[in-house]
Design an enzyme around this catalytic site. Structure first.
Site, PDB file in Angstrom:
ATOM      1  N   ASP A  46       0.851  -1.198   0.000  1.00  0.00           N
ATOM      2  CA  ASP A  46       0.000   0.000   0.000  1.00  0.00           C
ATOM      3  C   ASP A  46       0.890   1.253   0.000  1.00  0.00           C
ATOM      4  OD1 ASP A  46       0.895  -0.118   2.606  1.00  0.00           O
ATOM      5  OD2 ASP A  46      -1.058   0.298   3.515  1.00  0.00           O
ATOM      6  N   SER A  47       2.214   1.044   0.029  1.00  0.00           N
ATOM      7  CA  SER A  47       3.144   2.149  -0.212  1.00  0.00           C
ATOM      8  C   SER A  47       2.894   2.749  -1.596  1.00  0.00           C
ATOM      9  CB  SER A  47       4.602   1.674  -0.106  1.00  0.00           C
ATOM     10  OG  SER A  47       4.824   0.537  -0.886  1.00  0.00           O
ATOM     11  N   ASP A  85      -1.211  -6.306  -0.334  1.00  0.00           N
ATOM     12  CA  ASP A  85      -1.102  -5.644   0.974  1.00  0.00           C
ATOM     13  C   ASP A  85      -2.478  -5.108   1.370  1.00  0.00           C
ATOM     14  OD1 ASP A  85       0.310  -4.799   3.144  1.00  0.00           O
ATOM     15  OD2 ASP A  85       1.192  -3.034   2.179  1.00  0.00           O
ATOM     16  N   LYS A 115      -0.727  -9.551   3.045  1.00  0.00           N
ATOM     17  CA  LYS A 115       0.056  -9.076   4.193  1.00  0.00           C
ATOM     18  C   LYS A 115      -0.789  -8.076   4.956  1.00  0.00           C
ATOM     19  CE  LYS A 115       3.389  -5.754   3.860  1.00  0.00           C
ATOM     20  NZ  LYS A 115       2.833  -4.768   4.810  1.00  0.00           N
ATOM     21  N   GLU A 117      -0.695  -5.478   8.749  1.00  0.00           N
ATOM     22  CA  GLU A 117       0.168  -4.899   9.789  1.00  0.00           C
ATOM     23  C   GLU A 117      -0.397  -5.158  11.173  1.00  0.00           C
ATOM     24  OE1 GLU A 117       0.825  -0.725   9.027  1.00  0.00           O
ATOM     25  OE2 GLU A 117       1.539  -1.086   6.991  1.00  0.00           O
ATOM     26  N   GLU A 184       9.950  -4.552  10.152  1.00  0.00           N
ATOM     27  CA  GLU A 184      10.365  -3.296   9.530  1.00  0.00           C
ATOM     28  C   GLU A 184      11.045  -2.388  10.558  1.00  0.00           C
ATOM     29  OE1 GLU A 184       7.530  -1.289   7.050  1.00  0.00           O
ATOM     30  OE2 GLU A 184       8.759   0.510   6.913  1.00  0.00           O
TER      31      GLU A 184
HETATM   32  O1  KIV Z   1       3.401  -1.040   1.592  1.00  0.00           O
HETATM   33  C1  KIV Z   1       4.548  -1.467   1.629  1.00  0.00           C
HETATM   34  O2  KIV Z   1       5.336  -1.379   0.685  1.00  0.00           O
HETATM   35  C2  KIV Z   1       4.974  -2.090   2.875  1.00  0.00           C
HETATM   36  C3  KIV Z   1       6.428  -2.081   3.149  1.00  0.00           C
HETATM   37  C4  KIV Z   1       6.806  -0.770   3.736  1.00  0.00           C
HETATM   38  C5  KIV Z   1       6.803  -3.181   4.019  1.00  0.00           C
HETATM   39  O3  KIV Z   1       4.170  -2.492   3.642  1.00  0.00           O
END
Ligand code: KIV
Length: 283
Positions: A46-47, A85, A115, A117, A184
């Site tokens: 989600d970056s 994500d 993934k 968090e 991280e």
């Molecule tokens: O969104 C992303 O790229 C991430 C990384 C910072 C681990 O979650």
């Protein structure tokens, strides 16, 4: 072409001490470059909110944004393990919502895993998604979706008390059924301990060497994302400079009529006279 890896391959790699290389990608070209380079895994992070959509953080990113980018990445990397994500809000309400959103990554975008968090606080979400038969990767330490609560994008686990909480988080993530864990921005001493303690693979982004593999953000390592560069990034290229220089050259060429050249145009096949007759029909 190398065979697409599965989560079992990643578990075997941990046992054999073979490192996993993964990178983020958000679109078709980046995904195809990653696959051609032999990347083990791609995260459609989600970056993307910051790296490609221009937001200040990841919070505004929606499920539809993520699905659309995951689909493009899958088209570019059909033979690579792809992790979707889960964006902010997609697993924060109920276990049922979390499962429904996780399912979208597999059904609509053909991802191999998701993934999310958090540690202890999201254990029931991890369990619900894992129970639905979906490969879950946990993510603890600096968790960008909670940057507000963490007081910014700051390294975590630098002191014994916060390191203890992260060890408990790591154990909770594994216990809940996650099949890998991403750390991280935590100290390598803590990374090493957690990687040895857990049976699932433990990966690092800014968490040092002693674990089962590394993740890096494509925009950071290529020098495309210019807002800031975390300490843990190694820059392998300066693509922003290459692109900006090419754009500048193009602007100059257009203004000076150096582009297009004769080799860049399609010449008419009928004679000049025939074309002149045609133009006269309209005069
Ligand atoms: O969104 C992303 O790229 C991430 C990384 C910072 C681990 O979650």
């Amino acid at each position: 072409m190398a065979k697409k890896k599965s989560i079992l391959d990643f578990h075997n790699m941990k046992k054999k001490g073979e490192k996993v290389a993964w990178i983020t990608a958000y679109d078709y070209p980046m995904a195809s470059f990653a696959e051609q380079a032999g990347m083990d895994m791609i995260l459609v992070g989600d970056s993307l909110g910051m790296v490609v959509l221009g937001y200040e953080g990841t919070v505004p990113v929606t499920m539809d944004d993520c699905i659309s980018h995951c689909k493009a990445v899958r088209r570019g990397a059909p033979n690579t393990f792809i992790v979707g994500d889960m964006p902010f809000g997609s697993y924060h309400t109920t276990d049922a919502d979390a499962v429904a959103n996780a399912v979208r990554f597999l059904k609509e975008a053909n991802c191999d895993a998701i993934k999310l968090e958090g540690g202890v606080r999201v254990a029931s979400r991890i369990k619900a998604i894992a129970d639905a038969g979906i490969v879950v990767i946990g993510h603890i330490g600096l968790t960008p979706q909670s940057a507000g609560v963490l007081g910014g994008f700051k390294a975590q686990g630098l002191y014994v008390d916060s390191a203890r909480a992260l060890i408990k988080d790591a154990l909770a993530v594994q216990e809940a059924g996650a099949l890998a864990l991403l750390l991280e921005a935590v100290p390598p001493e803590l990374t090493e301990f957690i990687a040895k303690k857990l049976t699932i693979p433990v990966y690092s982004i800014g968490a040092g060497l002693p674990c089962d593999g590394q993740l890096i953000i494509c925009g950071d390592m290529l020098g495309m994302f210019q807002a800031f560069t975390p300490k843990f990034v190694k820059k392998y290229a300066n693509v922003a400079e290459v692109i900006t220089n090419a754009f500048k050259e193009y602007v100059d060429d257009v203004k000076a009529e150096r582009f297009p050249e004769d080799k860049h145009v399609y010449h008419a096949k009928d004679s000049k006279e025939d074309f002149e007759k045609l133009f006269q029909e309209f005069n």
